[in-house]
Design an enzyme around this catalytic site. Structure first.
Site, PDB file in Angstrom:
ATOM      1  N   HIS A 261       0.815  -1.196   0.000  1.00 53.29           N
ATOM      2  CA  HIS A 261       0.000   0.000   0.000  1.00 53.29           C
ATOM      3  C   HIS A 261       0.860   1.262   0.000  1.00 53.29           C
ATOM      4  O   HIS A 261       0.371   2.360  -0.238  1.00 53.29           O
ATOM      5  CB  HIS A 261      -0.879  -0.037   1.254  1.00 53.29           C
ATOM      6  CG  HIS A 261      -2.074   0.846   1.179  1.00 53.29           C
ATOM      7  ND1 HIS A 261      -1.992   2.194   0.958  1.00 53.29           N
ATOM      8  CD2 HIS A 261      -3.377   0.569   1.278  1.00 53.29           C
ATOM      9  CE1 HIS A 261      -3.206   2.700   0.943  1.00 53.29           C
ATOM     10  NE2 HIS A 261      -4.062   1.733   1.136  1.00 53.29           N
ATOM     11  N   CYS A 262       2.171   1.120   0.282  1.00 50.29           N
ATOM     12  CA  CYS A 262       2.966   2.325   0.532  1.00 50.29           C
ATOM     13  C   CYS A 262       3.975   2.657  -0.561  1.00 50.29           C
ATOM     14  O   CYS A 262       3.870   3.685  -1.220  1.00 50.29           O
ATOM     15  CB  CYS A 262       3.691   2.180   1.872  1.00 50.29           C
ATOM     16  SG  CYS A 262       2.535   2.082   3.245  1.00 50.29           S
ATOM     17  N   LEU A 263       4.979   1.779  -0.734  1.00 48.75           N
ATOM     18  CA  LEU A 263       6.125   2.161  -1.567  1.00 48.75           C
ATOM     19  C   LEU A 263       5.790   2.521  -3.015  1.00 48.75           C
ATOM     20  O   LEU A 263       6.339   3.483  -3.540  1.00 48.75           O
ATOM     21  CB  LEU A 263       7.203   1.077  -1.518  1.00 48.75           C
ATOM     22  CG  LEU A 263       7.934   0.955  -0.179  1.00 48.75           C
ATOM     23  CD1 LEU A 263       9.192   0.144  -0.332  1.00 48.75           C
ATOM     24  CD2 LEU A 263       8.264   2.313   0.410  1.00 48.75           C
ATOM     25  N   ILE A 265       3.150   3.792  -4.050  1.00 48.52           N
ATOM     26  CA  ILE A 265       2.113   4.828  -4.116  1.00 48.52           C
ATOM     27  C   ILE A 265       2.527   6.142  -3.452  1.00 48.52           C
ATOM     28  O   ILE A 265       2.467   7.211  -4.074  1.00 48.52           O
ATOM     29  CB  ILE A 265       0.818   4.298  -3.453  1.00 48.52           C
ATOM     30  CG1 ILE A 265       0.280   3.120  -4.271  1.00 48.52           C
ATOM     31  CG2 ILE A 265      -0.240   5.398  -3.321  1.00 48.52           C
ATOM     32  CD1 ILE A 265      -0.798   2.332  -3.609  1.00 48.52           C
ATOM     33  N   ASP A 266       2.992   6.060  -2.202  1.00 48.17           N
ATOM     34  CA  ASP A 266       3.212   7.287  -1.425  1.00 48.17           C
ATOM     35  C   ASP A 266       4.164   8.286  -2.091  1.00 48.17           C
ATOM     36  O   ASP A 266       3.888   9.496  -2.107  1.00 48.17           O
ATOM     37  CB  ASP A 266       3.722   6.947  -0.016  1.00 48.17           C
ATOM     38  CG  ASP A 266       2.730   6.068   0.734  1.00 48.17           C
ATOM     39  OD1 ASP A 266       1.598   5.892   0.218  1.00 48.17           O
ATOM     40  OD2 ASP A 266       3.084   5.556   1.793  1.00 48.17           O
TER      41      ASP A 266
END
Ligand code: NAD
Length: 420
Positions: A261-263, A265-266
């Site tokens: 969910h993070c790398l 996208i953020d």
């Protein structure tokens, strides 16, 4: 004195552990989620988050302190509300519709003196420019002034038994001194150490720095792995050797790409905002994204050339993939690079079978035959490909019986093993 009432909006990987922790520190917690099925399962004591065992959820429910709900009216009279809803990308741009929906829905229940904290990862400015007006117009109140508003980035690392919510320092912020004080007070009851910063924008940027740092360094080491292969140098050994330097070096490992969910996208939240606000590109982020996105194809290509050396075309070859989740020892398939690895291998004509003991079968990529890791599966495969190196796999069995192993995670050793 009345028990403090906390509302956690979003009962996912971030919201559920937060709700459980708050219950255990003596708060009354309402866990709001729009997903009725998820709420029903939570109410029945069924946790879907690996780090929250059913027994822990069961204790929170039995104590009467935790109530999962789909009804925002259950938020009435809350003291603190934390928003932990998804912040995905849509066509490369931040999709803040979940935060907007949460803000509009909780707004009518905001009352003087209460505190609202956003935890969802987002670009600097979201708390004050997007969330605040929604809360103010729905409540008719002002912040600062009537209610307290802040931002605190989440650092949860699913599956990490060492760094948990309570012992990971938590960055906290508020729209003014008083809000910071309230937000800090709240989190100090949940975690061992808080790190107050001057503004919500600093706190929002902190999270993006952390994830961009990882994304860029993983991309660097991935590109290094690709060129080292062409140079005929063992990149893994070189990384281990570099890691012996006691200062100024931090080890990152190559792999089949980044997921979760993070790398992936953020950092795009940051590059999107820089483009929108300053009209310039954030080149490091774009480059890292590009390099990491090419890794699944590189893995497929390496498997193809490995089979070619053995005189076996990939077209029609039977492949056994180990691990499809984006992360070791979890079943999290969100943005897993394994999906692209499978797509490339199938496009080359391979028959793809896979062992993935943690993910839900319906989340696995189409066309994959899910099997158990058995001696027969290993022997009958033309190649075994280690995509995600879950600890539960019997790597010894694999290296003893496989004809050829392509290992993208440095888990296997032996004459039939080729590493990324
Ligand atoms: N998972 C992680 O490891 C992690 C780590 C750090 C930060 N984050 C960030 O935290 C945020 C949440 O991530 P997550 O992994 O918990 O997501 P998730 O998908 O696991 O959970 C989010 C939940 O919010 C619910 N939801 C969506 N809109 C809602 C609404 N309007 N009202 C109530 N519920 C709603 C969804 O149904 C879902 O159950 C994201 O911004 C993410 O980037 C996640």
């Amino acid at each position: 004195m009345r028990t403090e009432k906390l509302v956690v909006i979003g009962q996912g990987y971030v919201g559920l552990p937060l709700a459980m922790r708050a219950v255990e520190t003596g708060m009354d917690v309402v866990g709001l989620d729009v997903d009725a099925d998820r709420v029903k399962r939570l109410a029945a004591g069924e946790s879907f988050v690996e780090d929250i065992p059913d027994e822990r959820l069961g204790r929170a429910l039995a104590g009467g302190r935790y109530r999962p709900s789909t009804d925002y009216a259950d938020a009435r009279d809350f003291d603190v509300c934390v928003i932990t809803v998804p912040t995905p990308l849509r066509d490369g741009a931040p999709d803040l519709s979940y935060v907007e929906h949460a803000g509009r829905s909780i707004g009518p229940y905001v009352r003087p003196g209460c505190t609202v904290v956003l935890e969802s990862t987002t670009y600097p400015g979201t708390t004050e420019e997007l969330l605040r007006p929604l809360l103010e117009s729905a409540s008719g109140l002002r912040s600062p002034g009537d209610f307290h508003l802040g931002y605190s980035p989440e650092r949860i690392d699913p599956g990490n038994p060492t760094w948990r919510l309570e012992n990971t320092p938590k960055v906290v912020s508020g729209v003014d001194e008083q809000a910071l004080h309230r937000v800090d007070d709240f989190y100090r009851r949940l975690v061992q150490r808080t790190v107050p910063v001057d503004s919500t924008r600093v706190a929002e940027l902190t999270k993006l720095i952390e994830n961009t740092f990882r994304q860029v360094n993983i991309a660097l080491i991935n590109e290094l792995a690709v060129v080292s292969h062409h140079l005929g140098i063992d990149v893994w050994q070189a990384i281990d050797a570099a890691d012996s330097k006691p200062f100024g070096f931090m080890s990152f490992r190559p792999g089949p790409g980044v997921g979760g969910h993070c790398l992936p996208i953020d950092p795009c939240y940051l590059s999107w905002q820089v483009k929108r606000t300053l009209g310039r590109r954030f080149r490091f982020i774009e480059l890292a994204d590009d390099v990491n996105h090419q890794m699944p194809e590189h893995v497929a290509h390496r498997v193809m050339t490995g089979l070619n050396r053995l005189g076996r075309p990939i077209n029609g070859a039977r492949l056994l993939l180990l691990g499809l989740a984006y992360k070791r020892n979890t079943g999290d398939m969100r943005d897993s690079p394994a999906v692209d690895v499978v797509r490339h291998l199938r496009a080359l004509g391979a028959e793809v079978r896979a062992v993935e003991p943690y993910a839900q079968p319906e989340q696995l990529p189409a066309g994959v035959v899910v099997v158990d890791l058995t001696e027969r599966e290993v022997t009958e495969a033309d190649a075994v490909v280690v995509v995600t190196d879950h600890d539960c796999f019997d790597y010894d069995l694999v290296t003893r019986h496989a004809r050829y192993v392509f290992d993208s995670r440095d888990r296997c050793r032996g004459p039939v093993v080729e590493r990324l």
